[in-house]
Design a protein around this motif. Structure first.
Motif, PDB file in Angstrom:
ATOM      1  N   LYS A 110      28.853  45.523 -10.209  1.00  0.00           N
ATOM      2  CA  LYS A 110      29.599  46.590  -9.550  1.00  0.00           C
ATOM      3  C   LYS A 110      30.975  46.811 -10.174  1.00  0.00           C
ATOM      4  N   ASP A 111      31.589  45.738 -10.695  1.00  0.00           N
ATOM      5  CA  ASP A 111      32.891  45.906 -11.328  1.00  0.00           C
ATOM      6  C   ASP A 111      32.802  46.810 -12.545  1.00  0.00           C
ATOM      7  N   GLY A 112      31.699  46.713 -13.288  1.00  0.00           N
ATOM      8  CA  GLY A 112      31.519  47.578 -14.443  1.00  0.00           C
ATOM      9  C   GLY A 112      31.382  49.031 -14.047  1.00  0.00           C
ATOM     10  N   ALA A 113      30.711  49.283 -12.919  1.00  0.00           N
ATOM     11  CA  ALA A 113      30.576  50.654 -12.431  1.00  0.00           C
ATOM     12  C   ALA A 113      31.920  51.240 -12.020  1.00  0.00           C
ATOM     13  N   LYS A 114      32.861  50.374 -11.661  1.00  0.00           N
ATOM     14  CA  LYS A 114      34.198  50.835 -11.289  1.00  0.00           C
ATOM     15  C   LYS A 114      35.126  50.964 -12.487  1.00  0.00           C
ATOM     16  N   GLY A 115      34.591  50.723 -13.685  1.00  0.00           N
ATOM     17  CA  GLY A 115      35.402  50.864 -14.887  1.00  0.00           C
ATOM     18  C   GLY A 115      36.152  49.622 -15.297  1.00  0.00           C
ATOM     19  N   LYS A 116      35.894  48.496 -14.666  1.00  0.00           N
ATOM     20  CA  LYS A 116      36.589  47.269 -15.032  1.00  0.00           C
ATOM     21  C   LYS A 116      35.985  46.672 -16.302  1.00  0.00           C
ATOM     22  N   LYS A 117      36.798  45.858 -16.967  1.00  0.00           N
ATOM     23  CA  LYS A 117      36.395  45.288 -18.249  1.00  0.00           C
ATOM     24  C   LYS A 117      36.629  43.781 -18.247  1.00  0.00           C
ATOM     25  N   VAL A 118      35.929  43.103 -19.141  1.00  0.00           N
ATOM     26  CA  VAL A 118      36.118  41.664 -19.345  1.00  0.00           C
ATOM     27  C   VAL A 118      36.483  41.431 -20.809  1.00  0.00           C
ATOM     28  N   ILE A 119      37.258  40.387 -21.057  1.00  0.00           N
ATOM     29  CA  ILE A 119      37.700  40.062 -22.412  1.00  0.00           C
ATOM     30  C   ILE A 119      36.674  39.141 -23.065  1.00  0.00           C
ATOM     31  N   VAL A 120      36.237  39.528 -24.260  1.00  0.00           N
ATOM     32  CA  VAL A 120      35.220  38.740 -24.967  1.00  0.00           C
ATOM     33  C   VAL A 120      35.710  38.248 -26.325  1.00  0.00           C
ATOM     34  N   GLY A 121      36.931  38.579 -26.704  1.00  0.00           N
ATOM     35  CA  GLY A 121      37.451  38.121 -27.991  1.00  0.00           C
ATOM     36  C   GLY A 121      38.961  38.253 -28.050  1.00  0.00           C
ATOM     37  N   PHE A 122      39.596  37.329 -28.771  1.00  0.00           N
ATOM     38  CA  PHE A 122      41.050  37.336 -28.925  1.00  0.00           C
ATOM     39  C   PHE A 122      41.369  36.928 -30.359  1.00  0.00           C
TER      40      PHE A 122
END
Length: 687
Positions: free
Chosen positions: A194-206
């Motif tokens: 559901k967070d993805g549907a709200k436009g939220k993102k997760v960090i996968v690289g730095f």
């Protein structure tokens, strides 16, 4: 039908939870566009030194101002660390770098910092020794990105260089350039559910790309006129005289401006739960070597086990059958037919072996005249000596008890790692959880130590408990305390704070010691010693001399070479992870399984005689001698560690690791050999 549906629903729920579980105690962190992201600075480390330093305490870095607030974090705040993080030298602090999800910033001014002559000298030394910096975003270490040789995949190497040494073309003093600009690339992926549907993102690289930019040609904002121009770097040269050489007598202050760039890039193919895979691509490329080494080890150990098993089975079965058919059944102990020897020796028998051969029950009586030397042969000759208490058994019992404690800890760590509870995202987790398991296993340590101690006829079980509880912790604490003095004088973050030392002592005194005492009390008073199928003779039997390769020292070294010869390929990867890459990210659990198999083979090959108590323990742990020798060879041929303190840390830490490994494997050897001896001699119990 309904129960099956309910069980299926529960199973699906558990599988879903297991897939979502990644970081112990934490859920996936999602970010909205524009939401601030904290950047943590940790420490600097080098392949050429065992000393680490807190990043914020370096002479050339900008100290956090405390004016930046990112969520619940304020810049300059030190993050609470677990025991494992403290022991590995972590010192995590919130920085002044400002990052916002999805917001690119081509150039941003951080600060200007002035350093004096001593700071310049110290900075040059760190650059010369190749120190790397570790920053953290969303629990991911900042990394330098590389591509595989075929350019098909990209992988990360944790850390980035703080500067560069450029040798002089004329053979003079090298020039040192400090990386005072970093380009930060944050790679993100759409959040799951559901967070993805709200436009939220997760960090996968730095990713961190450092650059050295001169302090000249700057705007009023402190930004370089051309951020892409790195032709003139930030040289650590404060002043020059007419000859162009540094004048150390003059004021040597140097002001260093710091800037940074931030870019966010979407990584559509990389899921959040697989984001650590980028750090292991290099290990994956060598996975064939790992599996080949493990398969080769298992094949060799399997063949050796089969050969030894066939030999032992045929020998033991043949001896037992002959012993029952023609020996013991005809020569059972009969008090009415026994006679006392007139002398401990007979004519022609200086050692009194004939009397001892007739004394099957160890009470000094001799059986009937029908018994001769041929009635008892082979391994049965020492049936009355294998359970004789060994010399210095009061020391062997605490060693076995401490070994069972380490065995419990190692098994627990292996299981937790296999289920993903311990993973690279759980920073310091191995040491912290290992310490907790070790302390908890004090119950097993006291229990096994006291039972073995009672087998050896020990009477003062409380003193045995104290020795058992103090053996490993005392060795570790004494060594770490002495080393800590050397490290503390170097102002290194590797030095343990005084509060941590006090906490470790309290952990031993108020938790470990009581648990060992409880286990020791139960093992000695309630469980008691293990019973033996054969009563030990009062007089030790004379054993004929063996060939040179059966003597104690040679046997121990030769037997220890077997497991080492099989695992040394994997040891190379372990050493590289610990002392070359400095990452500690090594998770090949097949290695542990191979070690267990090889140790079992080594135990089966133990030569049994009336000294087997100590021999089985020493043979089981003797591979640690070869590992330490390999460690010394690796130090002089593969590493570039310089300095007395760094070398001292390397060898002392390596010695401690090998000692604990030898204690663990020695205990495995002792327990397995003890079970083996009880089993085979339980078949010849006299009536």
């Amino acid at each position: 039908m309904h129960s099956d549906v309910r069980r299926g629903a529960v199973l699906c729920t558990l599988l879903t939870l297991a897939q979502a579980f990644y970081i112990p105690g934490y859920s996936i962190k999602t970010y909205r566009d524009g939401e601030p992201i904290p950047l943590f600075v940790n420490k600097v480390y080098s392949d050429n030194s065992e000393l680490q330093y807190a990043y914020t305490e370096l002479p050339f870095t900008c100290p956090p101002t405390g004016r930046i607030r990112t969520g619940r974090f304020t810049s300059g705040t030190s993050i609470s660390l677990n025991l494992g993080q403290v022991l590995r030298g972590d010192r995590i602090t919130v920085s002044d770098y400002e990052l916002a999800m999805g917001s690119d910033d081509e150039a941003r001014y951080l600060c200007s910092h002035t350093i004096d002559a001593d700071g310049l000298k110290r900075s040059k030394q760190l650059i010369r020794e190749g120190y790397m910096a570790e920053w953290i975003v969303d629990n991911l270490p900042g990394a330098t990105s590389f591509q595989t040789l075929d350019k098909s995949r990209k992988y990360y190497a944790a850390g980035f260089k703080i500067g560069e040494e450029v040798p002089s073309p004329h053979g003079g003093e090298s020039t040192y350039f400090l990386n005072n600009h970093v380009t930060l690339v944050i790679r993100y992926h759409q959040a799951p559910g559901k967070d993805g549907a709200k436009g939220k993102k997760v960090i996968v690289g730095f990713e961190v790309f450092p650059k050295s930019i001169s302090a000249s040609n700057r705007t009023e904002d402190g930004l370089p006129a051309n951020i892409q121009d790195a032709s003139l770097g930030m040289a650590l040269v404060p002043a020059s005289n007419s000859t162009g050489e540094m004048d150390v007598s003059e004021a040597a202050d140097l002001t260093i401006p710091y800037t940074y760039s931030v870019y966010f890039r979407e990584e559509a193919k990389l899921e959040w739960q697989n984001r650590w895979d980028m750090y292991f691509v290099a290990q994956d490329d060598s996975s064939n070597v790992h599996w080949l080494a493990i398969i080769n080890s298992l094949v060799i150990s399997g063949l050796l086990t089969a050969v030894v098993a066939v030999i032992l089975t045929r020998t033991v079965r043949g001896d037992i059958k002959g012993f029952k058919d023609g020996g013991l059944d005809e020569v059972k102990i009969n008090p009415k037919r026994t006679r006392k020897p007139k002398s401990p020796r007979r004519s022609g028998d200086e050692n009194g072996l004939l009397e001892q051969l007739g004394d099957l029950d160890g009470d000094g009586d001799i059986t009937s005249d029908e018994e001769t030397l041929d009635d008892i042969t082979g391994w049965k000759l020492i049936h009355g000596d294998v359970f004789r208490p060994p010399a210095r058994g009061e020391l062997l019992a605490p060693l076995v008890g401490s070994g069972t404690q380490l065995l419990f800890m190692a098994t627990g760590l292996l299981i937790l790692s296999a289920f993903g509870v311990l993973n690279p995202s759980f920073r310091g987790g191995y040491i912290s959880v290992g310490a907790g398991l070790f302390v908890t296993a004090g119950l097993f340590s006291g229990y096994f130590s006291s039972r073995v101690y009672k087998i050896f006829g020990g009477k003062v079980w409380r003193s045995n408990v104290l020795v058992t509880a103090s053996l490993v912790p005392g060795l570790l604490f004494a060594t770490v305390f002495v080393l800590n003095l050397f490290v503390w004088m170097q102002a290194s973050s590797t030095a343990l704070p005084f509060g941590t030392l006090v906490a470790l002592v309290a952990l031993w005194l108020f938790i470990q010691l009581p648990l060992v005492y409880i286990g020791g009390w139960y093992g000695y008073n309630m469980a008691g010693s293990w019973s033996h199928p054969i009563k030990a003779n009062a007089i030790p039997r004379q054993i004929p001399a063996h060939s040179w390769y059966f003597k104690d020292f040679q046997t121990i070294l030769l037997a220890g070479f077997v497991p080492f010869a099989v695992i040394f390929v994997e040891l190379m990867f372990v050493f590289q992870s610990l002392w070359v890459d400095k990452s500690g990210y090594y998770y090949v659990f097949g290695f542990m399984g191979a070690v267990s198999v090889i140790l079992a083979v080594t135990v089966v090959e133990v030569t049994i005689n009336y000294h087997w108590w100590w021999r089985s323990f020493l043979v089981g742990g003797s591979s640690s001698v070869w590992i330490f020798a390999y460690l010394v060879w690796y130090f002089f041929t593969n590493l570039h560690v310089t300095g007395f303190v760094s070398s001292l840390l390397f060898f002392c830490h390596g010695f401690l690791a090998c000692a604990l490994y030898g204690l663990l494997t020695g205990t495995v050897g002792f327990l397995a050999a003890y079970a083996f001896v009880r089993r085979i001699y339980g078949s010849i119990k006299a009536d």
